[in-house]
Design an enzyme around this catalytic site. Structure first.
Site, PDB file in Angstrom:
ATOM      1  N   CYS A  85       0.809  -1.225   0.000  1.00 55.47           N
ATOM      2  CA  CYS A  85       0.000   0.000   0.000  1.00 55.47           C
ATOM      3  C   CYS A  85       0.841   1.274   0.000  1.00 55.47           C
ATOM      4  O   CYS A  85       0.304   2.377  -0.140  1.00 55.47           O
ATOM      5  CB  CYS A  85      -0.962   0.011   1.181  1.00 55.47           C
ATOM      6  SG  CYS A  85      -2.251  -1.224   1.008  1.00 55.47           S
TER       7      CYS A  85
ATOM      8  N   GLU B 221     -13.160   0.335   0.525  1.00 59.90           N
ATOM      9  CA  GLU B 221     -11.966   0.575  -0.283  1.00 59.90           C
ATOM     10  C   GLU B 221     -11.818  -0.491  -1.362  1.00 59.90           C
ATOM     11  O   GLU B 221     -11.375  -0.220  -2.484  1.00 59.90           O
ATOM     12  CB  GLU B 221     -10.735   0.594   0.618  1.00 59.90           C
ATOM     13  CG  GLU B 221      -9.476   1.023  -0.082  1.00 59.90           C
ATOM     14  CD  GLU B 221      -8.316   1.147   0.879  1.00 59.90           C
ATOM     15  OE1 GLU B 221      -8.050   2.272   1.329  1.00 59.90           O
ATOM     16  OE2 GLU B 221      -7.679   0.120   1.197  1.00 59.90           O
TER      17      GLU B 221
ATOM     18  N   HIS C 111     -11.583  10.766  -9.511  1.00 64.48           N
ATOM     19  CA  HIS C 111     -10.573  10.807 -10.576  1.00 64.48           C
ATOM     20  C   HIS C 111      -9.431  11.756 -10.259  1.00 64.48           C
ATOM     21  O   HIS C 111      -8.857  12.382 -11.159  1.00 64.48           O
ATOM     22  CB  HIS C 111     -11.203  11.120 -11.943  1.00 64.48           C
ATOM     23  CG  HIS C 111     -11.922   9.941 -12.509  1.00 64.48           C
ATOM     24  ND1 HIS C 111     -13.163   9.549 -12.066  1.00 64.48           N
ATOM     25  CD2 HIS C 111     -11.557   9.045 -13.439  1.00 64.48           C
ATOM     26  CE1 HIS C 111     -13.528   8.464 -12.715  1.00 64.48           C
ATOM     27  NE2 HIS C 111     -12.571   8.121 -13.540  1.00 64.48           N
TER      28      HIS C 111
HETATM   29 ZN   LIG Z   1      -5.007   1.450  -1.392  1.00 60.76          ZN
END
Ligand SMILES: [Zn+2]
Length: 140
Positions: free
Chosen positions: A23, A130, A68
């Site tokens: 991550c 997420e 975006h």
């Molecule tokens: Zn992530």
């Protein structure tokens, strides 16, 4: 208490600064946010609020600032400086790492009160997915 829930989806890039594994790479997600809103009384039509208003105000904020674009820890100078070299890059500086937990908390504590001011409605919970497997939930 009656609560209504409005879903808003968006796509954004981020990285979790200081993360021990993958991550810490610059990458992105298709997020889903569930805004839980309540009011002292239902309106004359029998609603907490018109769902459309939640979409316009909360979804509108997300569209302007996060969708975006790239969400960056304000102290992550490496990414901030790199993205500054791209003309017109949409960049949002968050006062903390852009984890699902911090994004949900920012929406609940900063964006909600501001965007819903004057409606008589308040957010009581934000659930932010997420990935299809992971979400964070923040409540007042
Ligand atoms: Zn992530």
């Amino acid at each position: 208490m009656t609560t209504v829930v409005r879903r808003v989806g968006f796509s954004a890039g981020h990285r979790v600064w200081g993360h021990e594994h993958e991550c810490s790479n610059v990458h992105g997600h298709n997020y889903e946010v569930y805004f839980h809103a309540t009011a002292e009384h239902l309106d004359d039509v029998g609603r907490v609020i018109d769902f459309r208003i939640l979409k316009q105000r909360l979804g509108g904020w997300i569209e302007r600032h996060w969708d975006h674009g790239f969400i960056c820890h304000e102290a992550d100078a490496e990414v901030r400086d790199a993205l500054a070299t791209i003309a017109g890059q949409k960049l949002f500086l968050l006062p903390g790492n852009p984890t699902a937990e911090n994004l949900a908390s920012y929406l609940l504590r900063e964006v909600g009160p501001r965007e819903l001011a004057g409606t008589g409605v308040r957010l009581v919970r934000v659930v932010l997915w997420e990935t299809p497997n992971c979400f964070a939930e923040v409540s007042l």
